[in-house]
Write a protein that holds these residues in place. Structure first.
Motif, PDB file in Angstrom:
ATOM      1  N   PHE A  38       0.821  -1.208   0.000  1.00 53.75           N
ATOM      2  CA  PHE A  38       0.000   0.000   0.000  1.00 53.75           C
ATOM      3  C   PHE A  38       0.858   1.263   0.000  1.00 53.75           C
ATOM      4  O   PHE A  38       2.015   1.257   0.417  1.00 53.75           O
ATOM      5  CB  PHE A  38      -0.917   0.011   1.221  1.00 53.75           C
ATOM      6  N   GLN A  39       0.242   2.350  -0.429  1.00 56.10           N
ATOM      7  CA  GLN A  39       0.910   3.648  -0.451  1.00 56.10           C
ATOM      8  C   GLN A  39       1.118   4.184   0.970  1.00 56.10           C
ATOM      9  O   GLN A  39       2.174   4.725   1.291  1.00 56.10           O
ATOM     10  CB  GLN A  39       0.077   4.632  -1.272  1.00 56.10           C
ATOM     11  N   ASP A  40       0.100   4.047   1.803  1.00 57.81           N
ATOM     12  CA  ASP A  40       0.119   4.620   3.153  1.00 57.81           C
ATOM     13  C   ASP A  40       0.840   3.663   4.095  1.00 57.81           C
ATOM     14  O   ASP A  40       0.288   2.635   4.491  1.00 57.81           O
ATOM     15  CB  ASP A  40      -1.318   4.861   3.615  1.00 57.81           C
ATOM     16  N   THR A  41       2.063   4.011   4.472  1.00 53.65           N
ATOM     17  CA  THR A  41       2.881   3.098   5.273  1.00 53.65           C
ATOM     18  C   THR A  41       2.367   2.967   6.708  1.00 53.65           C
ATOM     19  O   THR A  41       2.667   1.980   7.371  1.00 53.65           O
ATOM     20  CB  THR A  41       4.349   3.556   5.328  1.00 53.65           C
ATOM     21  N   PHE A  42       1.606   3.949   7.178  1.00 51.07           N
ATOM     22  CA  PHE A  42       1.103   3.876   8.552  1.00 51.07           C
ATOM     23  C   PHE A  42      -0.296   3.289   8.586  1.00 51.07           C
ATOM     24  O   PHE A  42      -0.583   2.371   9.352  1.00 51.07           O
ATOM     25  CB  PHE A  42       1.109   5.264   9.210  1.00 51.07           C
ATOM     26  N   GLY A  43      -1.196   3.796   7.735  1.00 49.46           N
ATOM     27  CA  GLY A  43      -2.582   3.338   7.749  1.00 49.46           C
ATOM     28  C   GLY A  43      -2.745   1.884   7.343  1.00 49.46           C
ATOM     29  O   GLY A  43      -3.757   1.253   7.670  1.00 49.46           O
ATOM     30  N   ALA A 118       1.984  -3.005  -6.392  1.00 51.00           N
ATOM     31  CA  ALA A 118       2.668  -1.976  -5.600  1.00 51.00           C
ATOM     32  C   ALA A 118       1.999  -0.638  -5.908  1.00 51.00           C
ATOM     33  O   ALA A 118       2.185  -0.064  -6.974  1.00 51.00           O
ATOM     34  CB  ALA A 118       4.147  -1.942  -5.951  1.00 51.00           C
ATOM     35  N   ASP A 119       1.178  -0.174  -4.984  1.00 49.85           N
ATOM     36  CA  ASP A 119       0.352   1.019  -5.211  1.00 49.85           C
ATOM     37  C   ASP A 119       1.089   2.264  -4.719  1.00 49.85           C
ATOM     38  O   ASP A 119       1.025   2.605  -3.547  1.00 49.85           O
ATOM     39  CB  ASP A 119      -0.987   0.861  -4.497  1.00 49.85           C
TER      40      ASP A 119
END
Length: 204
Positions: A38-43, A118-119
């Motif tokens: 995902f793009q958001d490494t935390f979410g 891989a977004d």
């Protein structure tokens, strides 16, 4: 493609199977071979899970393994992405963005998939950290024989990683070809304008 969001029409053929028509156990088996970064490494990482739990979850769902075997596999995955076992008891918020993305990559590798979507995996990272992650993705591709669908706005990164490129404009594919064809002999006006707006590519 992965049916995380259900499409309204069309088909997605993976290894001869229409992913959109698959149900129940068939879809579950397909998902072993199709993973995502995902793009958001935390979410994208559950903040209540330790790193060991994040990486063990797909193994618990899809594999019959002892707890000790899972721990060994988690340690292997961390080493594969340039981390070590000291990360296992820690939580996502204790890591930098680049380290969290490495954890996300390790999770995507857990079931030894054939395809990884891989977004925009480096768009939220600074340039130097993003370059490290891109180099990691390339080395893992060679080591594990992976196929990536790499989604990005960065033409230099796309050219570096890809063998084939599809250019999209307003939700539709306007051109498909090898990396050499797209970057050297583009056919679409939009592709030409995209390349012209990227000095690293236009100067070649």
């Amino acid at each position: 493609m992965l049916r995380l969001i259900e499409p309204t029409s069309g088909s997605v053929i993976f290894n001869g199977t229409d992913v959109l028509a698959a149900k129940g156990g068939d879809l579950r088996r397909l998902r072993r071979d199709m993973q995502i970064i995902f793009q958001d490494t935390f979410g994208s990482l559950d903040p209540r899970f330790r790193v060991e739990d994040v990486l063990a979850e797909p193994l618990i769902v899809h594999e019959k393994m002892t707890r000790e075997a899972r721990r060994r596999r988690v340690a292997e995955l961390l080493r594969a992405v340039g981390m070590d076992e000291s990360a296992m008891p820690r939580y996502p918020h204790e890591f930098s963005g680049g380290q969290r993305q490495r954890i996300g990559i390790a999770r995507a590798l857990a079931l030894r998939p054939k395809l990884i979507v891989a977004d925009e995996p480096v768009s939220a990272l600074d340039v130097s950290v993003g370059a490290q992650v891109v180099n990691l993705l390339q080395s893992l591709q060679r080591e594990f024989g992976l196929t990536y669908l790499f989604i990005s706005h960065s033409m230099p990164v796309v050219r570096y990683l890809s063998t084939r490129i599809a250019i999209m404009y307003r939700g539709k594919i306007v051109e498909v070809g090898t990396t050499e064809q797209i970057t050297s002999r583009p056919q679409s006006d939009y592709t030409r304008s995209l390349l012209a707006a990227t000095p690293e590519i236009a100067a070649l």
